[in-house]
Design an enzyme around this catalytic site. Sequence first.
Site, short mmCIF file in Angstrom:
data_model
loop_
_atom_site.label_atom_id
_atom_site.label_comp_id
_atom_site.label_asym_id
_atom_site.label_seq_id
_atom_site.Cartn_x
_atom_site.Cartn_y
_atom_site.Cartn_z
N LYS A 53 10.52 -39.47 -12.30
CA LYS A 53 11.23 -38.32 -12.86
C LYS A 53 12.70 -38.32 -12.46
CE LYS A 53 7.33 -35.30 -13.62
NZ LYS A 53 6.53 -34.17 -13.17
N LYS A 70 -1.05 -42.58 -23.56
CA LYS A 70 -1.79 -41.39 -23.15
C LYS A 70 -1.33 -40.17 -23.96
CE LYS A 70 -1.60 -38.88 -19.06
NZ LYS A 70 -1.56 -38.63 -17.62
N LYS A 90 2.27 -34.16 -23.50
CA LYS A 90 3.21 -33.22 -24.10
C LYS A 90 4.62 -33.78 -24.15
CE LYS A 90 0.84 -29.82 -25.49
NZ LYS A 90 0.76 -28.55 -24.82
P1 AMP Z 1 -0.31 -32.67 -17.07
O1 AMP Z 1 -0.26 -31.69 -18.16
O2 AMP Z 1 0.17 -34.04 -17.47
O3 AMP Z 1 0.29 -32.18 -15.79
O4 AMP Z 1 -1.85 -32.91 -16.75
C1 AMP Z 1 -2.74 -31.92 -16.28
C2 AMP Z 1 -4.09 -32.55 -16.00
O5 AMP Z 1 -4.65 -33.13 -17.19
C3 AMP Z 1 -4.00 -33.68 -14.98
O6 AMP Z 1 -5.13 -33.65 -14.12
C4 AMP Z 1 -3.98 -34.93 -15.82
O7 AMP Z 1 -4.47 -36.03 -15.15
C5 AMP Z 1 -4.86 -34.53 -17.02
N1 AMP Z 1 -4.40 -35.23 -18.26
C6 AMP Z 1 -3.20 -35.12 -18.83
N2 AMP Z 1 -3.11 -35.89 -19.95
C7 AMP Z 1 -4.31 -36.51 -20.08
C8 AMP Z 1 -4.87 -37.44 -21.03
N3 AMP Z 1 -4.18 -37.87 -22.08
N4 AMP Z 1 -6.13 -37.86 -20.86
C9 AMP Z 1 -6.84 -37.42 -19.80
N5 AMP Z 1 -6.39 -36.55 -18.87
C10 AMP Z 1 -5.14 -36.09 -19.00
#
Ligand code: AMP
Length: 331
Positions: free
Chosen positions: A114, A197, A200
């Site tokens: 980041k 992946k 957002k």
């Molecule tokens: P984030 O919004 O990226 O902070 O992710 C929040 C949670 O969702 C974390 O535990 C991530 O590991 C999980 N996560 C985010 N994107 C994915 C994805 N594409 N597939 C599986 N898990 C995800």
Amino acid sequence: MSKKRVLSGIQPTHDSFHLGNYLGALKQWVELQHDHDAFYCVVDLHALTIETDPKVLQKRILLSAAQLIAIGVDPSKCTLFIQSHVPAHNQLAWVLECITGFGEAGRMTQFKDKSQKGGTDRTNVGLFTYPILQAADILLYQADFVPVGEDQRQHIELTRDLGQRFNSKFNEIFNIPQPQIIKSLAKINDLQDPTAKMSKSASSMAGVIELLDSPEVTLKKFKSSVTDDGKEVKFDEKSKPGISNLLTIHSALSGKSIQDLEGEFSGKGYGDFKAAVAEVVISKLEPIGKRTKELMDDQGELIRILNKGAARANEVATATLKAVYSAIGLV
Ligand code: AMP
Ligand code: TRP
């Protein structure tokens, strides 16, 4: 035997969670609350590391809590709360910062990524200390397990290191938690770029399925999802990443095995298959959207639920903080 304790958190950085969040993490939260003493928090303080309009942030914090309840996180079965409602998180974070090496914090890959992207002028100190606040979130509740995605493994390792360091320096106060990396469904990919992946931060939302999308939007996103050469519905991540991702999504929501799905759709075209996946997803998301809206329309009830969660969280957190303050010699 008393139940094992789990703790997890999610940032309120968007209006809607996406299907990757749901299948990769949140679905597991719902399952764990039945036979664990579960603490789940909306980590609003972590979200301050990203500059956000205050009105937007406020809405997202409430929307996040409402969505968690809508997907099945049940405030009568677990402790659901907002991180900033429990001051002990910041208080313990400071103590932990004072036993964390500068280099140690600098080695966190998420911080490195980041800060490299943003440059030093746009990188705030909060981003640097972010993992230490996360360690405080976890250690305060004496959690046994922390269910998170693979990307959080290093932060949980740091949490363990800091807990062990504190225990051996001062007093055995912290339970040392285990990461519970969610494996089987760990990764949902973008519908437009199925080798990346679902996230957002994608350049376009066309491949990101949001929990609060309308059924029309969801259907459109599935219909225009990228598929692969050939016309067989077969799981093969290398040569058929698009179809494989859709199979993963269908299987995760319908409970049918990938093999059964391949059989069910053999001889049918990609179009039929996409429509079927969309239908499964919509039938899951529609009630979630409705329930979220109900809660947002009755914010008094939502706040009452969150206040109750905060009261329970404060009880546990304050007891840990008191022991910590005493162990380090504060009067
Ligand atoms: P984030 O919004 O990226 O902070 O992710 C929040 C949670 O969702 C974390 O535990 C991530 O590991 C999980 N996560 C985010 N994107 C994915 C994805 N594409 N597939 C599986 N898990 C995800
Ligand atoms: N850093 C986590 C993420 O981005 C969110 C988080 C904050 C968290 N505090 C936590 C996760 C405590 C588990 C436990 O996903």
